[in-house]
Each structure stands twice: as structure tokens, then as C-alpha cells.
Design a protein around this motif. Structure first.
Motif, short mmCIF file in Angstrom:
data_model
loop_
_atom_site.label_atom_id
_atom_site.label_comp_id
_atom_site.label_asym_id
_atom_site.label_seq_id
_atom_site.Cartn_x
_atom_site.Cartn_y
_atom_site.Cartn_z
N VAL A 185 -8.91 5.01 -3.90
CA VAL A 185 -7.65 4.28 -4.09
C VAL A 185 -8.00 2.74 -3.58
O VAL A 185 -7.21 2.00 -4.14
CB VAL A 185 -6.62 5.26 -3.18
N CYS A 186 -8.43 2.74 -2.36
CA CYS A 186 -8.63 1.19 -1.99
C CYS A 186 -9.24 0.33 -2.77
O CYS A 186 -8.83 -0.72 -3.17
CB CYS A 186 -9.35 1.05 -0.68
N ASP B 287 0.62 3.70 -2.91
CA ASP B 287 -0.38 4.86 -3.21
C ASP B 287 0.03 5.77 -2.24
O ASP B 287 -0.33 6.93 -2.36
CB ASP B 287 -1.67 4.28 -2.49
N ALA C 135 0.87 -1.32 -0.01
CA ALA C 135 0.09 0.05 -0.08
C ALA C 135 1.01 1.33 0.04
O ALA C 135 0.25 2.30 -0.34
CB ALA C 135 -0.93 0.03 1.36
N PHE D 83 -6.38 -0.15 4.93
CA PHE D 83 -6.91 -1.41 4.29
C PHE D 83 -6.01 -2.64 4.41
O PHE D 83 -6.31 -3.70 4.79
CB PHE D 83 -7.20 -1.10 2.82
N GLY E 257 -9.30 8.20 -0.27
CA GLY E 257 -8.99 7.03 0.17
C GLY E 257 -9.73 5.87 -0.19
O GLY E 257 -9.23 4.90 -0.36
N SER F 32 -6.73 0.46 -6.42
CA SER F 32 -5.54 -0.06 -6.26
C SER F 32 -5.57 -1.65 -5.83
O SER F 32 -4.57 -2.32 -6.24
CB SER F 32 -4.91 0.79 -5.18
N PHE F 33 -6.42 -2.13 -4.98
CA PHE F 33 -6.39 -3.46 -4.42
C PHE F 33 -7.32 -4.37 -5.22
O PHE F 33 -7.43 -5.63 -4.80
CB PHE F 33 -6.88 -3.51 -3.13
N PRO G 103 -5.35 3.48 2.11
CA PRO G 103 -5.07 2.33 1.95
C PRO G 103 -4.02 1.44 2.84
O PRO G 103 -4.17 0.21 3.00
CB PRO G 103 -4.01 2.61 0.66
#
Length: 416
Positions: free
Chosen positions: A241-242, A38, A35, A367, A238, A245-246, A364
């Protein structure tokens, strides 16, 4: 030419979800450590937002864009020594420099494109440029996966290798980023060359004045709508992006599909849903107050996040793609509601809301921490669920005075 900037920063941003699983394997990272990709990107927005604004005021829009393009190209070129040395910290440093360039570009290009033509068509120009950003969000995962996620050794094969052979194999796989990022750097340098010789119309704002008075930030934060918007935007970015990105890691675990196929779902699924959702939301704002629409979208996203925590297979993928659809209107709507009727505090309020996207660096990590602690990546969706509940709170607070707000005001004040 300005619109090409929207596409390029959208493209490189949406390569990050490809980099995360790639670097995670190459460096044997935990979800939390991966993470940091990010974090390196979005901390740059927090650091560079105000300097970028000052640069525009002192040097003008064109010179600021050239500076942003230069940082962009340098950061992309640094991927080559980062891959050669096989050091994770070098990759993070290269991403940070790229993001510094993107911050300058976004701070300059968003307002400048509204000046290129008749004022009454400014909204159409901005929306057109943003549509190319959405196109990049669709294409980047599809192209990037095939350029970066090369077929390498499986986990079982890696475990069977000696330490030296394993390190050599992982270093070779990490080197797959060199070609794509070299190509990006060359394209950016070509764009910068065109901009250098391009005669851009002069615009108000490059006056060379010093930074705003020290009390301007405090005065802007005295406005409840701005304060709430800063908080909501922090959590929204946030959450976004979580989710993006994941996604590849999530889809691989929850649906049991390959990373290449997961990247296709990210592009054709999440990316396309995001673009369609933006147009659909804009149309719906003709009939519903933006704050009330935001409230319903935030609650839908929270519910789908709960589904994403426990679903599997196609239902899990559908839940996350649904989140992408409902997220689409959140940034511009939060932005416009936050600076509505801000008067003399509009400029500083806008800067503060832009700076709050540092949430993309912080959430992230939450997360990743939840995923690592529970040994279940799906439970990491508790982080975006929390974020969407905060956005729902913001929308609920703004819904009362915003009931009569029209979609025109909501879109015209949007700078992202």
C-alpha cells in the motif's frame, strides 16, 4: 461473471493512489492525513473478514456476493454527497463502506471460483481470475487520472485567491470524483442484477453453522508458521500500500513529473511489473523453493527501497517499479507457507492471515509520519524497507522446512 468481480475490486482499489493526491490538494492535507484513505479501506478488511465468512456459511456464496455488491454500490454512490458537502470524513466513510463490500466479495469469490469446474483445473481458474485483477491494477491509474486529476488551479493561483474563492475552487475540483464513482456504482448494480437472476451451483460451506469454537483461534496461533505468516502478511500489505498509494506523490517529487504522467508510470510501470512478476515468479518456483525465492525477492525489495530514499529522476522511478516486480509473489507465497500442513487449523489460519492485511491501514501512517517529520517524502520509504526486512525474516525461518515445497502447493492454497 465471478471473474468480473476480481476486475472490479482490483479497479476500485487501484483508484486509491489517484484519490490520495487529489484529496490531499482539495483538503490541504499532510501526507499523514492523506494516508487515512488507505486506513479507511484496510481497517474494513480487519472488521469484516470474520463476519463475511459467517455470512457465507449462513446465507451461501451467491447471497454473500449480492451483499458485497450492494455495499460496494452504496459506498460508490456516497461519493456524490461527500463531494457536494466537501467533507473529508465523508469521503473516508464512503471508502470504508466500499471496502466492507470488497471484503465480502473477496472472501466469497476467491474460494468459490475454484469450485466452478473440474477440481484438477481449480488452480488455472484462480490464476485466470487473478490475472484480471492485475489487469485492473494496470488500467485503473491510467483511466482514473484522466477522470479525477482534472486540471485545476496551481498552488500559486490558489494562494492568490481570497479564502472564499479558494474554497469554492477546491470544492469544484473535489467534485470531479462524482462522475467516475457514479459510473462504478451503476456498473456494480448491473452486475448485481445479473447475479440475482444467475443460477449459481450450490457449494459446500453454506451450512448455517455457528461461528468456530472460541479455542480455534488460539489453537491456530499455536502453530509457528501461522503466527509468522500473520506478522509477515501484516507488513507485506503495508509495504504494498505504501508503494502504490504514494507513487504519484513520490514520482512528482523525486522525478519532477506531472501527476498525469506519474499515473501512467503507475499503470504501465508498476502495474505491468507486478503482473509480469507474478507470472515470472510462478515459473521460477518450478526450480526454486518458494521460501528461498521469497527471501531473495524480499532482500531485493529492501535494497530498492533504500535506493528509492535517495535517488532522483529516472533512477527513482526504476527503483519503485522494480519493487513492484519483486513484491508480486509475496502475498500468495506468505499465505501458502503459513497454512502449509495446518490440517484442521487451515480454515482459521487462513482467516487470521486475511485479517492481517489491516497492515495496509497502519504502515502508510508510518510512511506519512516519517515524510512529514523529515519534510522529505522519499524518506518515507524507510517504512517499506522495514516491512521487507520482516518478510525476509519470515522467509528465512520458513526456508529450512520449505526447501522441498513445490510451486503447486504454493499456488493451490493461495486465496488472494
Amino acid at each position: 461473471m465471478i471473474t468480473t468481480l476480481f476486475f472490479m475490486w482490483g479497479f476500485v482499489h487501484n483508484l486509491d493512489p489517484i484519490l490520495i493526491p487529489h484529496l490531499r490538494k482539495s483538503f490541504n492535507l499532510t501526507v499523514l492525513q492523506s494516508a487515512l484513505v488507505d486506513s479507511a479501506v484496510f481497517i474494513a478488511y480487519f472488521v469484516m473478514a470474520l463476519p463475511a465468512g459467517l455470512l457465507i456459511r449462513k446465507a451461501g456464496y451467491k447471497n454473500a456476493m449480492l451483499c458485497g455488491l450492494g455495499l460496494f454500490a452504496v459506498g460508490a454512490l456516497l461519493f456524490i454527497p461527500a463531494a457536494d458537502t466537501h467533507r473529508y470524513a465523508f469521503f473516508l466513510g464512503a471508502l470504508f463502506i466500499i471496502a466492507c463490500g470488497l471484503t465480502v466479495l473477496e472472501t466469497a469469490a476467491n474460494p468459490y471460483i475454484t469450485l466452478l469446474g473440474r477440481p484438477e483445473l481449480a488452480t488455472q481458474r484462480l490464476n485466470l481470475a487473478q490475472s484480471f485483477n492485475g489487469l485492473a491494477a494496470t488500467l485503473a491509474p491510467i483511466v482514473g487520472a484522466r477522470a479525477i486529476l482534472v486540471d485545476g488551479a496551481s498552488e500559486a493561483q490558489l494562494q492568490a485567491m481570497s479564502d472564499s474563492a479558494r474554497q469554492a475552487q477546491l470544492a469544484a475540483e473535489a467534485a470531479s470524483v462524482k462522475g467516475p464513482y457514479l459510473a462504478i456504482a451503476l456498473v456494480i448494480m448491473l452486475i448485481a442484477l445479473v447475479f440475482y437472476f444467475l443460477k449459481l451451483p450450490a457449494a459446500a460451506g453454506a451450512s448455517g453453522h455457528a461461528s468456530p469454537a472460541s479455542g480455534a483461534i488460539g489453537r491456530a496461533l499455536q502453530r509457528p508458521s501461522i503466527r509468522r505468516a500473520v506478522i509477515a502478511q501484516f507488513f507485506y500489505v503495508g509495504a504494498q500500500v505504501c508503494v502504490f498509494s504514494f507513487f504519484i506523490l513520490y514520482a512528482s517529487r523525486a522525478a519532477g513529473i506531472s501527476q498525469i504522467r506519474a499515473a501512467d508510470y503507475l499503470g504501465w510501470g508498476c502495474g505491468a511489473a507486478f503482473v509480469v512478476g507474478r507470472f515470472a515468479g510462478t515459473c521460477l518456483m518450478k526450480y526454486f523453493a518458494p521460501a528461498r525465492l521469497l527471501l531473495s525477492y524480499a532482500m531485493a525489495s529492501a535494497a530498492l527501497s533504500a535506493v528509492a530514499m535517495f535517488a532522483s529522476g529516472g533512477a527513482a522511478l526504476a527503483a519503485v517499479i522494480g519493487i513492484a516486480f519483486f513484491m508480486s509473489i509475496m502475498f500468495p507465497t506468505i499465505f501458502s507457507l503459513g497454512i502449509r500442513d495446518a490440517g484442521a487449523d487451515t480454515e482459521m489460519g487462513s482467516s487470521l492471515i486475511v485479517m492481517s492485511i489491516v497492515g495496509g491501514a497502519v504502515l502508510p501512517l508510518l510512511f506519512g509520519a516519517i515524510s512529514d517529520a523529515t519534510q522529505n517524502l522519499q524518506f518515507g520509504y524507510a517504512a517499506p524497507l522495514l516491512c521487507f526486512l520482516v518478510i525476509a525474516w519470515f522467509a528465512l525461518r520458513e526456508a529450512r522446512p520449505a526447501a522441498s515445497t513445490t510451486s503447486t502447493g504454493s499456488i493451490e492454497t493461495c486465496l488472494n
